[in-house]
Motif scaffolding. Structure first.
Motif, PDB file in Angstrom:
ATOM      1  N   SER A  53       0.649  -1.231  -0.434  1.00  0.00           N
ATOM      2  CA  SER A  53       0.207  -0.076   0.299  1.00  0.00           C
ATOM      3  C   SER A  53       0.811   1.193   0.046  1.00  0.00           C
ATOM      4  N   ASN A  54       0.315   2.491   0.055  1.00  0.00           N
ATOM      5  CA  ASN A  54       1.248   3.464   0.257  1.00  0.00           C
ATOM      6  C   ASN A  54       0.480   3.651   1.569  1.00  0.00           C
ATOM      7  N   GLY A  55       1.272   5.303   1.655  1.00  0.00           N
ATOM      8  CA  GLY A  55       0.716   5.329   3.648  1.00  0.00           C
ATOM      9  C   GLY A  55      -0.342   5.636   3.625  1.00  0.00           C
ATOM     10  N   HIS A  56      -1.040   6.079   2.430  1.00  0.00           N
ATOM     11  CA  HIS A  56      -3.168   5.883   3.471  1.00  0.00           C
ATOM     12  C   HIS A  56      -3.172   4.712   4.040  1.00  0.00           C
ATOM     13  N   GLY A  57      -2.777   3.402   3.313  1.00  0.00           N
ATOM     14  CA  GLY A  57      -2.943   2.128   3.291  1.00  0.00           C
ATOM     15  C   GLY A  57      -2.366   1.861   4.934  1.00  0.00           C
ATOM     16  N   ALA A  58      -0.856   1.879   5.343  1.00  0.00           N
ATOM     17  CA  ALA A  58      -0.259   2.273   6.418  1.00  0.00           C
ATOM     18  C   ALA A  58      -1.706   3.569   7.082  1.00  0.00           C
ATOM     19  N   TRP A  59      -2.572   4.450   7.196  1.00  0.00           N
ATOM     20  CA  TRP A  59      -3.142   4.765   8.216  1.00  0.00           C
ATOM     21  C   TRP A  59      -4.236   3.926   8.615  1.00  0.00           C
ATOM     22  N   GLU A  60      -4.557   3.358   7.294  1.00  0.00           N
ATOM     23  CA  GLU A  60      -6.152   2.413   7.976  1.00  0.00           C
ATOM     24  C   GLU A  60      -5.655   1.849   8.448  1.00  0.00           C
ATOM     25  N   ARG A  62      -2.425  19.751   6.312  1.00  0.00           N
ATOM     26  CA  ARG A  62      -3.568  19.061   5.042  1.00  0.00           C
ATOM     27  C   ARG A  62      -3.522  17.293   5.893  1.00  0.00           C
ATOM     28  N   PHE A  63      -2.488  17.124   6.470  1.00  0.00           N
ATOM     29  CA  PHE A  63      -2.548  15.675   6.587  1.00  0.00           C
ATOM     30  C   PHE A  63      -2.319  14.639   7.788  1.00  0.00           C
ATOM     31  N   ALA A  64      -2.586  15.633   8.696  1.00  0.00           N
ATOM     32  CA  ALA A  64      -3.426  14.327   9.908  1.00  0.00           C
ATOM     33  C   ALA A  64      -5.261  15.188   9.567  1.00  0.00           C
ATOM     34  N   GLN A  74       4.729  14.334  12.559  1.00  0.00           N
ATOM     35  CA  GLN A  74       5.009  14.590  12.753  1.00  0.00           C
ATOM     36  C   GLN A  74       6.126  15.974  12.523  1.00  0.00           C
ATOM     37  N   VAL A  75       6.205  15.412  10.484  1.00  0.00           N
ATOM     38  CA  VAL A  75       6.015  16.328   9.666  1.00  0.00           C
ATOM     39  C   VAL A  75       4.569  16.705   8.959  1.00  0.00           C
ATOM     40  N   ASP A  76       4.113  17.969   8.573  1.00  0.00           N
ATOM     41  CA  ASP A  76       3.416  17.617   7.761  1.00  0.00           C
ATOM     42  C   ASP A  76       3.802  18.330   6.675  1.00  0.00           C
ATOM     43  N   THR A  77       3.506  17.333   5.435  1.00  0.00           N
ATOM     44  CA  THR A  77       4.368  17.491   4.018  1.00  0.00           C
ATOM     45  C   THR A  77       4.072  18.948   3.634  1.00  0.00           C
ATOM     46  N   ALA A  78       2.373  18.785   3.574  1.00  0.00           N
ATOM     47  CA  ALA A  78       1.658  20.547   3.076  1.00  0.00           C
ATOM     48  C   ALA A  78       2.466  22.145   3.286  1.00  0.00           C
ATOM     49  N   VAL A 128       1.792   8.529  15.585  1.00  0.00           N
ATOM     50  CA  VAL A 128       2.121   9.204  14.937  1.00  0.00           C
ATOM     51  C   VAL A 128       2.412   8.779  13.524  1.00  0.00           C
ATOM     52  N   ASP A 129       2.211   9.700  12.978  1.00  0.00           N
ATOM     53  CA  ASP A 129       1.917   9.768  10.867  1.00  0.00           C
ATOM     54  C   ASP A 129       4.439  10.541  10.729  1.00  0.00           C
ATOM     55  N   ALA A 130       5.033   9.540  10.723  1.00  0.00           N
ATOM     56  CA  ALA A 130       6.497   9.832  10.342  1.00  0.00           C
ATOM     57  C   ALA A 130       6.495   9.750   9.044  1.00  0.00           C
ATOM     58  N   ILE A 131       5.740   9.703   7.540  1.00  0.00           N
ATOM     59  CA  ILE A 131       5.724   9.329   6.629  1.00  0.00           C
ATOM     60  C   ILE A 131       6.165  10.203   6.129  1.00  0.00           C
ATOM     61  N   ALA A 132       6.513  11.483   6.159  1.00  0.00           N
ATOM     62  CA  ALA A 132       7.491  12.606   5.952  1.00  0.00           C
ATOM     63  C   ALA A 132       8.849  12.986   6.692  1.00  0.00           C
ATOM     64  N   SER A 133       9.396  12.279   7.653  1.00  0.00           N
ATOM     65  CA  SER A 133      10.177  12.305   8.794  1.00  0.00           C
ATOM     66  C   SER A 133      11.394  11.233   9.117  1.00  0.00           C
ATOM     67  N   ALA A 139       4.497   4.335   8.449  1.00  0.00           N
ATOM     68  CA  ALA A 139       5.348   5.077   7.454  1.00  0.00           C
ATOM     69  C   ALA A 139       5.280   4.428   5.500  1.00  0.00           C
ATOM     70  N   ALA A 140       6.257   5.214   5.022  1.00  0.00           N
ATOM     71  CA  ALA A 140       5.757   5.039   3.449  1.00  0.00           C
ATOM     72  C   ALA A 140       7.167   4.400   2.289  1.00  0.00           C
ATOM     73  N   THR A 141       7.383   3.443   2.050  1.00  0.00           N
ATOM     74  CA  THR A 141       8.506   3.679   1.305  1.00  0.00           C
ATOM     75  C   THR A 141       9.237   4.627   0.254  1.00  0.00           C
ATOM     76  N   GLN A 142       7.990   5.789   0.324  1.00  0.00           N
ATOM     77  CA  GLN A 142       9.312   6.576  -0.844  1.00  0.00           C
ATOM     78  C   GLN A 142       9.241   7.849   0.025  1.00  0.00           C
ATOM     79  N   LYS A 143       9.818   8.012   1.216  1.00  0.00           N
ATOM     80  CA  LYS A 143       9.533   9.612   1.189  1.00  0.00           C
ATOM     81  C   LYS A 143      11.423   9.585   1.564  1.00  0.00           C
ATOM     82  N   GLY A 144      11.356   9.166   2.848  1.00  0.00           N
ATOM     83  CA  GLY A 144      13.321   9.358   3.871  1.00  0.00           C
ATOM     84  C   GLY A 144      13.051   8.012   3.588  1.00  0.00           C
TER      85      GLY A 144
HETATM   86  C1  LIG Z   1       3.136  11.212   1.835  1.00  0.00           C
HETATM   87  C2  LIG Z   1       2.714  11.373   3.200  1.00  0.00           C
HETATM   88  C3  LIG Z   1       1.104  10.915   3.362  1.00  0.00           C
HETATM   89  C4  LIG Z   1      -0.004  10.313   1.954  1.00  0.00           C
HETATM   90  O1  LIG Z   1       1.428   8.902   1.712  1.00  0.00           O
HETATM   91  P1  LIG Z   1       0.355   8.447   0.117  1.00  0.00           P
HETATM   92  O2  LIG Z   1       1.826   7.107  -0.228  1.00  0.00           O
HETATM   93  O3  LIG Z   1       0.309   9.402  -0.619  1.00  0.00           O
HETATM   94  O4  LIG Z   1      -0.618   7.395   0.864  1.00  0.00           O
HETATM   95  C5  LIG Z   1       0.617  10.679   5.048  1.00  0.00           C
HETATM   96  N1  LIG Z   1       1.200  12.227   5.492  1.00  0.00           N
HETATM   97  C6  LIG Z   1       2.255  12.617   5.636  1.00  0.00           C
HETATM   98  C7  LIG Z   1       3.040  12.953   6.444  1.00  0.00           C
HETATM   99  C8  LIG Z   1       3.186  12.326   3.558  1.00  0.00           C
HETATM  100  O5  LIG Z   1       4.020  13.334   3.894  1.00  0.00           O
END
Ligand SMILES: *Cc1c(COP(=O)(O)O)cnc(C)c1O
Length: 396
Positions: free
Chosen positions: A64-71, A91-93, A142-146, A171-176, A194-199
């Motif tokens: 999944s992407n980060g949205h899947g990890a949220w769910e 935006r992200f929280a 942790q970091v809001d990407t917007a 905690v969403d650490a996706i962008a940190s 977290a998700a794989t496509q950032k840090g």
């Molecule tokens: C990118 C991001 C998401 C969403 O991740 P997707 O992989 O696009 O679903 C969620 N939270 C933060 C902080 C992000 O940077």
């Protein structure tokens, strides 16, 4: 005039540049999914993720992407009708909260300002009012990407403790993750995503979750569990259960290589590099702002993220800058998100990036400002000076 030959500079806050070594590792035939190398690689990835989240807890890898990890985080720990407190700082929280609402969780948003980090005292005050413990979880990024705000994750935990809250801390650490310190156990985080496509320097495609003992306790009674996301199913004895079906062979192999590269470099070195590159971007924006058009979204320097910077263009069109950089120079800047969509653009400085990439990106952006007659100070001089300072401190 088109100046866009040569390599692409992808400066968006996800996806980010994937190292050639990681891409090469993925370029191979599929593997047996029942035994042997792949089973070992999965176990290795799950262990290495613990070292990166800094936890003795359990880790999960979702296709999944980060949205899947949220769910996954929500459905494994909560039940229909439970209430969560969502801390706004961009935006992200809020997006995470919208997802929670759709699956039957009641949400309360602690209003925040997109130019400021979450107000820790306001969190404490709200939780003190929750005498009956109706708030089952606190959700924050942790970091809001917007907005490019960084929140004080250990500080919010302390506020929860002072208020006597029994809520889970998610905690969403996706962008940190892997760009700045994250200490899941030490900071008392119960669920991290977290998700794989950032840090983490990998392609998009995998959502990551880490969970601690309080989250497992809540998991036992959670009413929103479904087979795909379910931790209990994934903790089962068979390898295919780890992915609830066919494993994403190539993504796992790529992730293993990326995690190797990260742990070989050491997290401390990576954090130092992110700090130095962020300081170069911040120095450039500071100098550009002298022209009266360009500015920071995040007002306080200490609340600016080390992984992404949101740049305001008061009264001028950020899309014109992005278009020129992309079409004529092959530099892809991030677009504004949410309420900042029309007024900002973003420069990511996360993951597989270095001083020449950041300096080139800043110089190209400055060239675009000048080409479009956007008044600005000498950002590239300031960024170069910031990099020189970093070089001096590392060679001293
Ligand atoms: C990118 C991001 C998401 C969403 O991740 P997707 O992989 O696009 O679903 C969620 N939270 C933060 C902080 C992000 O940077």
């Amino acid at each position: 005039m088109n100046l866009s030959g040569g390599p692409q500079f992808l400066c968006t806050p996800g996806p980010t540049t994937v190292p050639d070594e990681v891409l090469r590792a993925m370029h191979r035939p599929a593997l047996d999914i029942y035994a042997g190398e792949l089973v070992e690689t999965t176990n290795q990835c799950l262990e290495r993720l613990k070292a990166i989240f800094k936890t003795q807890g359990r880790t999960y890898i979702y296709i999944s992407n980060g949205h899947g990890a949220w769910e996954a985080a929500l459905s494994n720990t909560l039940s229909r009708g439970d209430k969560v407190l969502v801390l706004e700082s961009g935006r992200f929280a809020l997006l995470w909260a919208e997802m929670a609402e759709q699956i039957g969780i009641e949400i309360e948003v602690l209003k925040g300002d997109w130019r400021r980090a979450v107000d820790v005292m306001a969190v404490e005050k709200r939780l003190r009012e929750d005498h009956r413990g109706t708030i089952k979880a606190v959700l924050v990024v942790q970091v809001d990407t917007a907005s490019a705000v960084v929140n004080d994750i250990p500080g919010i935990r302390k506020a929860m403790d002072r208020a006597g809250s029994r809520a889970l801390y998610m905690v969403d650490a996706i962008a940190s993750l892997a760009t700045m310190p994250f200490e899941m156990d030490e900071w008392g985080v119960d669920v991290a995503v977290a998700a794989t496509q950032k840090g983490l320097m990998m392609t998009p495609g995998l959502g990551l979750v880490a969970s601690g003992p309080r989250a497992w306790e809540a998991h036992k009674a959670a009413g929103l569990r479904t087979t795909y996301w379910d931790w209990t199913f994934r903790d089962g004895p068979l390898h295919y259960q780890k992915y609830c079906g066919t494993p994403p062979v190539h993504l796992i192999v790529g992730l293993a290589r990326a995690l190797d590269l990260i742990l070989e470099q050491t997290l401390e070195t990576i954090f130092g590099r992110h700090r130095a590159l962020a300081s170069a971007v911040h120095a450039a924006v500071e100098a550009w702002s002298i022209g009266g058009v360009i500015g920071f979204n995040v007002e306080h320097p200490a609340e600016r993220a080390p992984s992404v910077t949101t740049i305001l263009m008061n009264g001028r069109d950020p899309e014109a800058i992005r278009k020129l950089c992309h079409e004529q120079c092959n530099v892809i800047l991030g677009h504004g998100v949410g309420e900042l969509a029309r007024t900002s653009f973003r420069i990511a400085h996360m993951g597989h990036t270095n001083a020449p990439m950041i300096l080139a990106t800043l110089a190209t952006t400055e060239a675009a400002f000048r080409a479009l007659d956007v008044p600005c100070g000498k950002g590239i001089d300031a960024a170069t000076a910031a990099i020189a300072r970093a070089l001096r401190s590392t060679s001293a």
